[in-house]
Design an enzyme around this catalytic site. Sequence first.
Site, short mmCIF file in Angstrom:
data_model
loop_
_atom_site.label_atom_id
_atom_site.label_comp_id
_atom_site.label_asym_id
_atom_site.label_seq_id
_atom_site.Cartn_x
_atom_site.Cartn_y
_atom_site.Cartn_z
N ASP A 499 0.64 -1.22 -0.09
CA ASP A 499 -0.11 -0.03 0.03
C ASP A 499 0.88 1.32 -0.07
O ASP A 499 0.69 2.08 -0.82
CB ASP A 499 -0.98 0.15 1.15
CG ASP A 499 -1.86 1.27 1.36
OD1 ASP A 499 -2.98 0.89 0.76
OD2 ASP A 499 -1.40 2.14 2.09
N ILE A 527 -5.01 1.93 -0.40
CA ILE A 527 -4.94 1.48 -1.93
C ILE A 527 -4.98 -0.01 -1.77
O ILE A 527 -5.64 -0.89 -2.74
CB ILE A 527 -3.68 1.96 -2.36
CG1 ILE A 527 -3.58 3.59 -2.59
CG2 ILE A 527 -3.38 1.08 -3.75
CD1 ILE A 527 -2.58 4.12 -3.49
N ASP A 528 -4.37 -0.54 -0.74
CA ASP A 528 -4.84 -2.12 -0.51
C ASP A 528 -6.23 -2.31 -0.69
O ASP A 528 -6.80 -3.35 -0.99
CB ASP A 528 -4.27 -2.59 0.70
CG ASP A 528 -2.72 -3.16 0.74
OD1 ASP A 528 -2.53 -3.42 -0.42
OD2 ASP A 528 -2.19 -3.37 1.83
N MET A 529 -7.14 -1.59 0.15
CA MET A 529 -8.65 -1.82 0.28
C MET A 529 -9.25 -1.54 -1.02
O MET A 529 -10.04 -2.21 -1.46
CB MET A 529 -8.97 -0.81 1.26
CG MET A 529 -9.00 -0.96 2.60
SD MET A 529 -9.34 -2.53 3.25
CE MET A 529 -11.21 -2.14 3.45
N GLY A 532 -8.73 -4.60 -3.33
CA GLY A 532 -9.51 -5.55 -2.93
C GLY A 532 -10.75 -5.30 -3.79
O GLY A 532 -11.50 -6.44 -4.50
#
Length: 766
Positions: A499, A527-529, A532
């Site tokens: 992220d 950004i990881d979220m 997903g």
Amino acid sequence: MSGTPWAGLSVVELAVGASDLGLGPAVGVPGMILADLGADVVRVVGSEPVPIDRDVPWGGAWHRDKRVVATDDRDEVFALLRAADVALVYGPEELVEGRGLGHRDLAGPNPALVYARCRPSRTSKGAVEDFGLLVEASAGFCTQLAGHRPGPILVDVRASGIGAASLLTVSVLGLLRRRALTGTGGWAETSLYDGMLATLGCMIGRSERAAPEIEGYWEKGSTFPNFLYRCADGELIQVWFGGKGMYPALIGVLGDEPSEDGYYTDQMTGRLGERAARWTSFFATRPRAEWVRLLRAAGVACEPVLGPGEALTDPHLAEIGLAIPRSDGGHRDIVVASPITVRPLATGTGTAAGPRPVPGGGAAAGGTEGGLLAGLRVVDFSAFVAGPLAAQVLADLGADVVKVEPPGGEAMRAAAYAIAACQRGKRSLALDIGAPEARAAVERLLASADVVLHNFRVGVAERLGIGEETVARLNPDAVYCHASAFGTTGPRAALPANDALMQAVTGFEQAVGGAGNDPLAATWIPIDMAGGWVAAIGVMAALYAQAVDGCGKRVVTSLLGAGMLLQSGVFLRDGELVRGPGLDAGQTGYGPGHRIYEGGDGRWFAMVVPDEDAWRRLAALPHVPVLPEEYAPLRGGGTDALARRAETVLEAMFATAPAREWAERLRDLGLHVELIEPLDRDGFRRAVLDDPLNRGLGRVASYRTADWGRFEQIGPLLRYGPEDAGGPRLMLPGVGEHTVEVLQELGFGRTEIDALLAAKVARRPE
């Protein structure tokens, strides 16, 4: 994209009265993604543009491949919607439901219509206008990241807009799949507030008896260093060394003292924080390009810190199809493409003509009971956040998700917040998939799956025997999704990412920092979220395509693409960046008509002045200094000088009385204002979790867990109908909690299972 399952789909994007600035990616990205997949998208706007959008260029990227119809004729709009396959509907209720353009009005003449509505945001505090700034201010989000000055800031991360865009797109694709199987349409709805929550799963939770370090994260936030450094040439570099062997490699490159205890111990004892501060002087000794070369050669992940849109010049983005050319009025544009690709599975063309039967049969096969994906099995080999979150979204839609993790548990088990945010509703199979003894189980898993998902680095899945060609051989009708870092091809495909690195390279950190300031990183892994949600969109697109043609699909998404999507309104025109409104050095907003202001008591409020009439009402306040007569709500456009003058006038005026008093006076004039409560992290999570309307709408999930007792978190946010889906299973699986159960379903006998357990190839709870 002619000849694809999306070709011929008619999508109407009804955006009368909806602002690109206010709704952000929510108002353009869902239609953009559908257009990129091959659908015919018509965007309907009013005959007069939304005034505050006059100097906002983002639509040039979001609406690039749509046919725009400007009309105020209700009958013309109704005719378009009556013939559409999909309606994406935005705007105030008086312009939609009040004019007979709601779902109930259209379902009669067009029962197969998939209708997705972005409604005004509501909590128990009341309704908030469709501007992300106002929604986030009202919720207290403006207080959750420390800025370059005391007090709240506009957290310029597109949280509410990108989250709402994700919710809308996943819902539309799920309803389209059901329509392909059953012939029936349906509805979905969301809001900017729901969208904000969709990005905060790793940030908000509350437990009855979690360990202090776990509960402390949800109560107080992260204190982990950011590892952002200025180099000798003044340029900034973002470093990450959480992968195997990276920590000692970084120490070696820098010439620092070796670590006797290792990364995790140094992190827990505080020695890592001491090193992080010390390394500031180390990085100041060489230019950035040299550090990038040295670190990458040693296997340490790093990225340059860029501004929004600057990565569009990187040849890698063009090679993987993430930066694409368009022509507009004689100009050559380079814009961000949708960050998903869907193609036929490697060697399979499907074993049957027409839709593939869904295991279980009956009503569940059409997704009408238990969720849109009831009857589907998802095998989730992913770890960390982006891949697991995508699988959780599928579980929220009713799929049976089997999480495959090592017998010792996946790496993020130590970071309880990530497990809480991304593993709800799954079953855990603890299995060493690389062991020869596990091969039969792995192959039966792959053969049983409707969806296979992983986020390994390029080449790892193939070494583990779960690559695309293996899946295609065992299960040619499956959907195979690789949620990658930089894509699966191109010069950067093999590089690691997380992220923080993506916040750096996509312009996220610079956007949040404000003009002329050092960048700021968000701590809730946004950004990881987003990655997903993007992976979930990719899987849903593939499932729809598979329902249409019966063929297996390969999906590739990337963290890089997810990060670029957040700033996708920025584009290149004739080689120059077109950015539009940006955050000022004070981190207050975009100009006098879209920002936060400090009252005389030190409290703050957010105000949006959306049109000329509101500007005149503001200017007519008693004792107000003279505002420019011309409407000038934003900096940077044709009225930049007037906007800056107005901002100075308003700042001085609002400093003369308490913020609450100003909020009341401005609301009495019909202006859009939200008071910002000074919430710490605990106050923010309580405002979300304890709101009775949030609980009533299912925005909060509450259930018992083995380790933490009663646990509360942001719940499943996808709302759709007309059938009652009944909701997903509310549980967090322990490591190997369902190992025996899943192996039995795969046909293994007790003796075979005991042998796997005895060899420690598989694990079940003690």
